[in-house]
Structures are given as C-alpha cells and as structure tokens.
Write a protein that holds these residues in place. Structure first.
Motif, mmCIF file in Angstrom:
data_model
loop_
_atom_site.group_PDB
_atom_site.id
_atom_site.type_symbol
_atom_site.label_atom_id
_atom_site.label_comp_id
_atom_site.label_asym_id
_atom_site.label_seq_id
_atom_site.Cartn_x
_atom_site.Cartn_y
_atom_site.Cartn_z
ATOM 1 N N LEU A 283 0.834 -1.203 0.000
ATOM 2 C CA LEU A 283 0.000 0.000 0.000
ATOM 3 C C LEU A 283 0.868 1.252 0.000
ATOM 4 O O LEU A 283 0.610 2.192 -0.754
ATOM 5 N N ARG A 284 1.899 1.266 0.823
ATOM 6 C CA ARG A 284 2.796 2.433 0.864
ATOM 7 C C ARG A 284 3.535 2.611 -0.456
ATOM 8 O O ARG A 284 3.851 3.734 -0.842
ATOM 9 N N LEU B 140 1.979 8.360 1.555
ATOM 10 C CA LEU B 140 1.694 7.783 2.870
ATOM 11 C C LEU B 140 2.949 7.879 3.719
ATOM 12 O O LEU B 140 4.050 7.578 3.259
ATOM 13 N N THR B 141 2.766 8.283 4.963
ATOM 14 C CA THR B 141 3.896 8.360 5.884
ATOM 15 C C THR B 141 3.827 7.257 6.935
ATOM 16 O O THR B 141 4.760 7.100 7.712
ATOM 17 N N LEU C 11 -1.589 7.226 7.581
ATOM 18 C CA LEU C 11 -1.132 8.597 7.768
ATOM 19 C C LEU C 11 -0.621 9.073 6.419
ATOM 20 O O LEU C 11 0.126 8.350 5.753
ATOM 21 N N ALA C 12 -1.031 10.277 6.009
ATOM 22 C CA ALA C 12 -0.636 10.765 4.681
ATOM 23 C C ALA C 12 -0.273 12.238 4.737
ATOM 24 O O ALA C 12 -0.796 12.993 5.556
ATOM 25 N N GLN C 13 0.604 12.631 3.832
ATOM 26 C CA GLN C 13 0.999 14.029 3.701
ATOM 27 C C GLN C 13 -0.185 14.854 3.206
ATOM 28 O O GLN C 13 -1.127 14.328 2.604
ATOM 29 N N GLY D 83 -7.011 2.858 0.339
ATOM 30 C CA GLY D 83 -7.257 2.470 1.724
ATOM 31 C C GLY D 83 -8.400 1.475 1.839
ATOM 32 O O GLY D 83 -8.317 0.501 2.595
ATOM 33 N N ARG D 84 -9.466 1.696 1.074
ATOM 34 C CA ARG D 84 -10.598 0.758 1.092
ATOM 35 C C ARG D 84 -10.178 -0.613 0.578
ATOM 36 O O ARG D 84 -10.561 -1.646 1.134
ATOM 37 N N ARG D 85 -9.403 -0.624 -0.489
ATOM 38 C CA ARG D 85 -8.937 -1.905 -1.050
ATOM 39 C C ARG D 85 -8.053 -2.649 -0.059
ATOM 40 O O ARG D 85 -8.192 -3.852 0.132
ATOM 41 N N ALA D 86 -7.128 -1.925 0.555
ATOM 42 C CA ALA D 86 -6.222 -2.561 1.509
ATOM 43 C C ALA D 86 -6.986 -3.048 2.744
ATOM 44 O O ALA D 86 -6.700 -4.127 3.266
ATOM 45 N N ALA D 87 -7.959 -2.278 3.192
ATOM 46 C CA ALA D 87 -8.760 -2.692 4.351
ATOM 47 C C ALA D 87 -9.527 -3.970 4.036
ATOM 48 O O ALA D 87 -9.606 -4.878 4.876
ATOM 49 N N ALA D 88 -10.077 -4.056 2.841
ATOM 50 C CA ALA D 88 -10.793 -5.275 2.449
ATOM 51 C C ALA D 88 -9.836 -6.463 2.431
ATOM 52 O O ALA D 88 -10.171 -7.553 2.910
#
Length: 173
Positions: A14-15, A21-22, A95-97, A109-114
């Motif tokens: 994801l990062r 993304l931080t 966390l994102a810039q 984020g939704r894809r990674a959460a799934a």
C-alpha cells in the motif's frame, strides 16, 4: 506480539502504491497492533488512539442512523489520518501528507482494508471450524446483534422552479 507477515506485506504494498503515505497501522478492535509500518510514530500509543477514535466513530454512525462504520477521515494542518474498518475484527489506519490525492487515498485504503479483513478472516476461520463445541452448535441459535431502527428522515420540499423568459445571455450583453 510479532507482526502478522501477510498484513505487514499488504501495508508495504500500500505504501508503495501511495507514495505520500507516511505510515500504516493495522490493529484489532481491542487496540492490539497486528502490523505496522509507521516510522517515527510509536505504534502502541497510536493503536490506543485508533481504538478510541474507532469507538467514537461507530457510536456516531449508529446514533445518526448512517449504518455500520466504514471509514473516518481526519485532516490536520500537515496531512491526513484515514481509518477504515477491515473486516469484522480489524482496523486499518493510514497517515498521509497534506499533498496526497485524497480520492486515491480513500480508494487504496478501502482496497487494503478489504484485503486485511480477508487475511484476518482466513486466520481466524479455521480456529472456529475446528472447535468441537462450535460444530455441535446449530446455526439457528446464533445470537443476532440488537439493532435499533434508524431515526426517520425528513425532506424539505424544494421550491418550484420559476421560468424566466427575460434571461440575458452573454451574446445579448
């Protein structure tokens, strides 16, 4: 507790997909850290804050009749904190810039959460199936969560449109 290597790999992918993304953190609903990639941020302290924010967001969604919690987005002076439900037992926090593309952040984020939710279910599903007590328990006796009816929604009627025949156009000016 050691980080789940599959979840940690998902956080790293994801990062890589969202360079702004931080940090990324996956926690259980109880606030325990499942995996983290959060340089410069103490993961256990952040997990405790995520647990509190998640609890408040769940209550807010329920109290307003918006349904089950899915995500929470906070914008600060220097960037974003996005929290997502990841299946029934985990939470993903990113966390994102400030310069991140927010649409991309939400989508990825939704894809990674799934995906993390699927990984978590795959890890816990065999334990449930192998339990002799669970196998003997009929499906019909499964407890259903208590649901409250949503507050009735009201709509304010729209004023009728007025038709104007003397509208000026830029060609007439």
């Amino acid at each position: 507790m050691a980080a789940d290597p599959h979840i940690l790999e998902e956080l790293r992918r994801l990062r890589a997909r969202v360079p702004q993304l931080t940090g990324a953190l996956a926690t259980g609903l109880d606030g325990r850290v499942l995996a983290h990639d959060t340089p410069g941020v103490e993961p256990n302290g952040m997990a405790a804050l995520v647990e509190t924010a998640h609890g408040a967001a769940v209550k807010l969604a329920d109290a307003t009749g918006q349904g089950e919690f899915r995500e929470l987005l906070v914008r600060g002076g220097y960037g974003y904190v996005a929290t997502y439900a990841a299946g029934g037992a985990a939470v993903l926090t990113l966390l994102a810039q400030d310069r991140v593309n927010v649409g991309r952040l939400l989508l990825e984020g939704r894809r990674a959460a799934a995906r993390i939710g699927e990984l978590g279910e795959g890890r816990t599903a065999p334990a449930h199936r192998s339990s002799p007590a669970r196998e003997a328990e009929p499906e019909a006796k499964a407890a259903k969560p208590e649901t409250r009816p949503a507050a009735p929604r009201t709509r304010t009627p729209r004023a009728p449109r007025s038709t104007t025949t003397n509208a000026r156009t830029t060609a007439e000016s």
